[in-house]
Scaffold this motif. Structure first.
Motif, PDB file in Angstrom:
ATOM      1  N   GLU A  19       1.063  -1.211  -0.062  1.00  0.00           N
ATOM      2  CA  GLU A  19      -0.047   0.025   0.024  1.00  0.00           C
ATOM      3  C   GLU A  19       0.899   1.316  -0.094  1.00  0.00           C
ATOM      4  OE1 GLU A  19      -3.919   0.819   2.053  1.00  0.00           O
ATOM      5  OE2 GLU A  19      -3.202  -1.238   3.017  1.00  0.00           O
ATOM      6  N   LYS A  20       1.916   1.198   0.863  1.00  0.00           N
ATOM      7  CA  LYS A  20       2.749   2.393   0.983  1.00  0.00           C
ATOM      8  C   LYS A  20       3.275   2.659  -0.432  1.00  0.00           C
ATOM      9  CE  LYS A  20       7.029   4.032   3.384  1.00  0.00           C
ATOM     10  NZ  LYS A  20       7.870   3.766   4.184  1.00  0.00           N
ATOM     11  N   TYR A  21       3.864   1.743  -1.173  1.00  0.00           N
ATOM     12  CA  TYR A  21       4.305   1.946  -2.565  1.00  0.00           C
ATOM     13  C   TYR A  21       3.364   1.670  -3.719  1.00  0.00           C
ATOM     14  CZ  TYR A  21       8.712   1.821  -0.017  1.00  0.00           C
ATOM     15  OH  TYR A  21       9.761   2.039   0.891  1.00  0.00           O
ATOM     16  N   GLN A  22       1.999   2.361  -3.488  1.00  0.00           N
ATOM     17  CA  GLN A  22       1.103   2.442  -4.344  1.00  0.00           C
ATOM     18  C   GLN A  22       0.727   1.238  -5.160  1.00  0.00           C
ATOM     19  OE1 GLN A  22      -0.206   5.700  -4.141  1.00  0.00           O
ATOM     20  NE2 GLN A  22       1.060   5.646  -2.371  1.00  0.00           N
ATOM     21  N   ASP A  23       0.541   0.078  -4.515  1.00  0.00           N
ATOM     22  CA  ASP A  23       0.124  -1.125  -5.062  1.00  0.00           C
ATOM     23  C   ASP A  23      -1.239  -1.672  -4.542  1.00  0.00           C
ATOM     24  OD1 ASP A  23      -0.224  -3.613  -6.671  1.00  0.00           O
ATOM     25  OD2 ASP A  23       1.761  -4.354  -5.677  1.00  0.00           O
ATOM     26  N   PRO A  24      -2.038  -0.926  -4.456  1.00  0.00           N
ATOM     27  CA  PRO A  24      -3.408  -1.344  -3.885  1.00  0.00           C
ATOM     28  C   PRO A  24      -3.952  -2.764  -4.399  1.00  0.00           C
ATOM     29  CG  PRO A  24      -3.943   0.335  -5.231  1.00  0.00           C
ATOM     30  CD  PRO A  24      -2.496   0.350  -5.357  1.00  0.00           C
ATOM     31  N   GLU A  25      -3.752  -3.072  -5.533  1.00  0.00           N
ATOM     32  CA  GLU A  25      -4.349  -4.482  -5.944  1.00  0.00           C
ATOM     33  C   GLU A  25      -3.603  -5.392  -5.453  1.00  0.00           C
ATOM     34  OE1 GLU A  25      -3.474  -2.081  -8.172  1.00  0.00           O
ATOM     35  OE2 GLU A  25      -5.477  -1.396  -8.763  1.00  0.00           O
ATOM     36  N   GLY A  26      -2.270  -5.328  -5.228  1.00  0.00           N
ATOM     37  CA  GLY A  26      -1.130  -6.334  -4.850  1.00  0.00           C
ATOM     38  C   GLY A  26      -1.391  -6.393  -3.195  1.00  0.00           C
ATOM     39  N   ALA A  27      -1.733  -5.392  -2.603  1.00  0.00           N
ATOM     40  CA  ALA A  27      -1.980  -5.294  -1.178  1.00  0.00           C
ATOM     41  C   ALA A  27      -3.350  -6.033  -0.854  1.00  0.00           C
ATOM     42  CB  ALA A  27      -1.963  -3.899  -0.688  1.00  0.00           C
ATOM     43  N   ALA A  28      -4.360  -5.791  -1.646  1.00  0.00           N
ATOM     44  CA  ALA A  28      -5.635  -6.419  -1.473  1.00  0.00           C
ATOM     45  C   ALA A  28      -5.414  -7.871  -1.613  1.00  0.00           C
ATOM     46  CB  ALA A  28      -6.482  -5.962  -2.544  1.00  0.00           C
ATOM     47  N   VAL A  34      -3.760 -13.223   3.848  1.00  0.00           N
ATOM     48  CA  VAL A  34      -3.654 -13.159   5.442  1.00  0.00           C
ATOM     49  C   VAL A  34      -5.051 -13.613   5.949  1.00  0.00           C
ATOM     50  CG1 VAL A  34      -3.780 -11.545   7.340  1.00  0.00           C
ATOM     51  CG2 VAL A  34      -2.305 -11.089   5.347  1.00  0.00           C
ATOM     52  N   LEU A  35      -6.249 -13.271   5.257  1.00  0.00           N
ATOM     53  CA  LEU A  35      -7.490 -13.726   5.810  1.00  0.00           C
ATOM     54  C   LEU A  35      -7.516 -15.278   5.632  1.00  0.00           C
ATOM     55  CD1 LEU A  35      -9.567 -10.735   4.849  1.00  0.00           C
ATOM     56  CD2 LEU A  35      -8.911 -11.375   7.151  1.00  0.00           C
ATOM     57  N   GLN A  36      -6.920 -15.861   4.666  1.00  0.00           N
ATOM     58  CA  GLN A  36      -6.951 -17.416   4.472  1.00  0.00           C
ATOM     59  C   GLN A  36      -6.175 -17.993   5.530  1.00  0.00           C
ATOM     60  OE1 GLN A  36      -5.052 -18.127   0.726  1.00  0.00           O
ATOM     61  NE2 GLN A  36      -7.136 -17.607  -0.482  1.00  0.00           N
ATOM     62  N   LEU A  37      -5.181 -17.330   6.186  1.00  0.00           N
ATOM     63  CA  LEU A  37      -4.525 -17.870   7.240  1.00  0.00           C
ATOM     64  C   LEU A  37      -5.196 -17.632   8.471  1.00  0.00           C
ATOM     65  CD1 LEU A  37      -0.866 -17.011   5.954  1.00  0.00           C
ATOM     66  CD2 LEU A  37      -1.922 -19.334   6.123  1.00  0.00           C
ATOM     67  N   ASP A  38      -5.970 -16.336   8.819  1.00  0.00           N
ATOM     68  CA  ASP A  38      -6.257 -15.877   9.965  1.00  0.00           C
ATOM     69  C   ASP A  38      -7.588 -15.028   9.404  1.00  0.00           C
ATOM     70  OD1 ASP A  38      -6.765 -14.668  12.404  1.00  0.00           O
ATOM     71  OD2 ASP A  38      -4.964 -13.328  12.451  1.00  0.00           O
ATOM     72  N   PRO A  39      -8.666 -15.908   9.502  1.00  0.00           N
ATOM     73  CA  PRO A  39      -9.985 -15.203   8.949  1.00  0.00           C
ATOM     74  C   PRO A  39     -10.145 -14.033  10.028  1.00  0.00           C
ATOM     75  CG  PRO A  39     -10.162 -17.418   9.086  1.00  0.00           C
ATOM     76  CD  PRO A  39      -8.871 -17.145   9.600  1.00  0.00           C
ATOM     77  N   ARG A  40      -9.991 -14.065  11.290  1.00  0.00           N
ATOM     78  CA  ARG A  40     -10.542 -12.951  12.270  1.00  0.00           C
ATOM     79  C   ARG A  40      -9.432 -11.794  12.313  1.00  0.00           C
ATOM     80  NH1 ARG A  40     -14.379 -13.463  15.095  1.00  0.00           N
ATOM     81  NH2 ARG A  40     -13.597 -12.703  17.149  1.00  0.00           N
ATOM     82  N   ASN A  41      -8.854 -11.563  11.265  1.00  0.00           N
ATOM     83  CA  ASN A  41      -7.799 -10.419  11.529  1.00  0.00           C
ATOM     84  C   ASN A  41      -8.566  -9.051  11.106  1.00  0.00           C
ATOM     85  OD1 ASN A  41      -5.834  -8.395  10.585  1.00  0.00           O
ATOM     86  ND2 ASN A  41      -4.199 -10.148  10.534  1.00  0.00           N
ATOM     87  N   LYS A  42      -8.888  -8.474  12.151  1.00  0.00           N
ATOM     88  CA  LYS A  42      -9.732  -7.314  11.770  1.00  0.00           C
ATOM     89  C   LYS A  42      -9.054  -6.140  11.016  1.00  0.00           C
ATOM     90  CE  LYS A  42      -8.659  -4.834  15.980  1.00  0.00           C
ATOM     91  NZ  LYS A  42      -9.382  -4.326  17.218  1.00  0.00           N
ATOM     92  N   LEU A  43      -7.649  -6.158  11.066  1.00  0.00           N
ATOM     93  CA  LEU A  43      -6.916  -4.998  10.307  1.00  0.00           C
ATOM     94  C   LEU A  43      -6.813  -5.349   8.914  1.00  0.00           C
ATOM     95  CD1 LEU A  43      -3.946  -4.684  12.749  1.00  0.00           C
ATOM     96  CD2 LEU A  43      -6.026  -3.119  12.622  1.00  0.00           C
ATOM     97  N   ALA A  44      -6.849  -6.738   8.441  1.00  0.00           N
ATOM     98  CA  ALA A  44      -6.831  -7.012   7.261  1.00  0.00           C
ATOM     99  C   ALA A  44      -8.336  -6.720   6.571  1.00  0.00           C
ATOM    100  CB  ALA A  44      -6.637  -8.396   7.046  1.00  0.00           C
ATOM    101  N   TRP A  45      -9.428  -7.132   7.249  1.00  0.00           N
ATOM    102  CA  TRP A  45     -10.738  -6.805   6.961  1.00  0.00           C
ATOM    103  C   TRP A  45     -10.781  -5.204   6.656  1.00  0.00           C
ATOM    104  CZ3 TRP A  45     -13.088 -10.049   4.210  1.00  0.00           C
ATOM    105  CH2 TRP A  45     -13.166 -11.347   4.546  1.00  0.00           C
ATOM    106  N   TYR A  46     -10.399  -4.655   7.626  1.00  0.00           N
ATOM    107  CA  TYR A  46     -10.414  -3.047   7.560  1.00  0.00           C
ATOM    108  C   TYR A  46      -9.703  -2.501   6.345  1.00  0.00           C
ATOM    109  CZ  TYR A  46      -9.555   1.667   8.713  1.00  0.00           C
ATOM    110  OH  TYR A  46      -9.543   3.195   8.498  1.00  0.00           O
ATOM    111  N   ASN A  47      -8.392  -2.897   6.237  1.00  0.00           N
ATOM    112  CA  ASN A  47      -7.580  -2.269   5.094  1.00  0.00           C
ATOM    113  C   ASN A  47      -8.180  -2.831   3.742  1.00  0.00           C
ATOM    114  OD1 ASN A  47      -6.074  -1.077   6.966  1.00  0.00           O
ATOM    115  ND2 ASN A  47      -4.388  -2.729   6.968  1.00  0.00           N
ATOM    116  N   LEU A  48      -8.931  -3.983   3.632  1.00  0.00           N
ATOM    117  CA  LEU A  48      -9.664  -4.421   2.532  1.00  0.00           C
ATOM    118  C   LEU A  48     -10.728  -3.208   2.186  1.00  0.00           C
ATOM    119  CD1 LEU A  48      -9.909  -8.340   2.171  1.00  0.00           C
ATOM    120  CD2 LEU A  48      -8.440  -6.819   0.675  1.00  0.00           C
ATOM    121  N   GLY A  49     -11.439  -2.998   3.343  1.00  0.00           N
ATOM    122  CA  GLY A  49     -12.397  -1.934   3.219  1.00  0.00           C
ATOM    123  C   GLY A  49     -11.978  -0.513   2.700  1.00  0.00           C
ATOM    124  N   VAL A  50     -10.796  -0.263   3.275  1.00  0.00           N
ATOM    125  CA  VAL A  50     -10.104   1.138   2.798  1.00  0.00           C
ATOM    126  C   VAL A  50      -9.913   0.944   1.383  1.00  0.00           C
ATOM    127  CG1 VAL A  50      -8.363   2.637   3.051  1.00  0.00           C
ATOM    128  CG2 VAL A  50      -9.435   1.702   5.223  1.00  0.00           C
TER     129      VAL A  50
END
Length: 167
Positions: A19-28, A34-50
């Protein structure tokens, strides 16, 4: 720390860098891993929302914020961002979300400001003024964003600490 959680944490850090280096698709894509490994990661869900919100995909953004809020109902950032998404289409829900964000983080100046704007639009001037006052008390730089008709009543007075003093 188990291997999946550790791997999820490492991937999360990678996504932040993407994200910092302007690659939102890669970040998503990385947040999805991350969510496949840890489905309860609220930060990953939040950042996908952003990312979805930034891309104008409001339904996806809401879904991601809702998943973050299912994990942590008091997650102020997700509450705030979802409220911003809804402020023009569902003001009652936006008000509810902003009030929950403020309950979780009472000095959330921008949440007070946004709530004030919505209440002003709903012709609830007294409540709006209180929210604008709280916003400016928490962050005086927000005064310029308060609607003009409320500014005099919410601006901190330079001599308020000298109230009642005689000269």
């Amino acid at each position: 720390m188990n291997r999946k959680v550790q791997e999820a944490s490492t991937l999360f850090q990678s996504a932040l860098l993407q994200e910092k280096y302007q690659d939102p698709e890669g970040a998503a894509r990385t947040y999805q891993r991350v969510l496949q490994l840890d489905p309860r990661n609220k930060l990953a869900w939040y950042n996908l929302g952003v990312i979805a919100q930034r891309d104008g995909r409001t339904a996806d953004a809401r879904e991601s914020y809702d998943k973050a809020l299912k994990i942590d109902p008091k997650y102020a950032s997700a509450l705030y961002n979802e409220a911003i998404l809804l402020k023009s289409s569902d003001t009652d829900r936006a008000v509810e979300l902003l009030k929950r964000a403020i309950a979780a983080t009472p000095r959330a100046s921008t949440a007070h400001l946004q709530l004030g704007w919505i209440l002003a639009q709903k012709h609830r001037a007294d409540e709006a003024e209180n929210e604008f006052r709280r916003a400016v008390a928490a962050d005086p730089s927000l005064l310029s964003q308060v609607p003009e008709q409320f500014r005099d009543n919410v601006s901190p007075t330079p001599n308020s600490s000298q109230a009642g003093a005689t000269g």
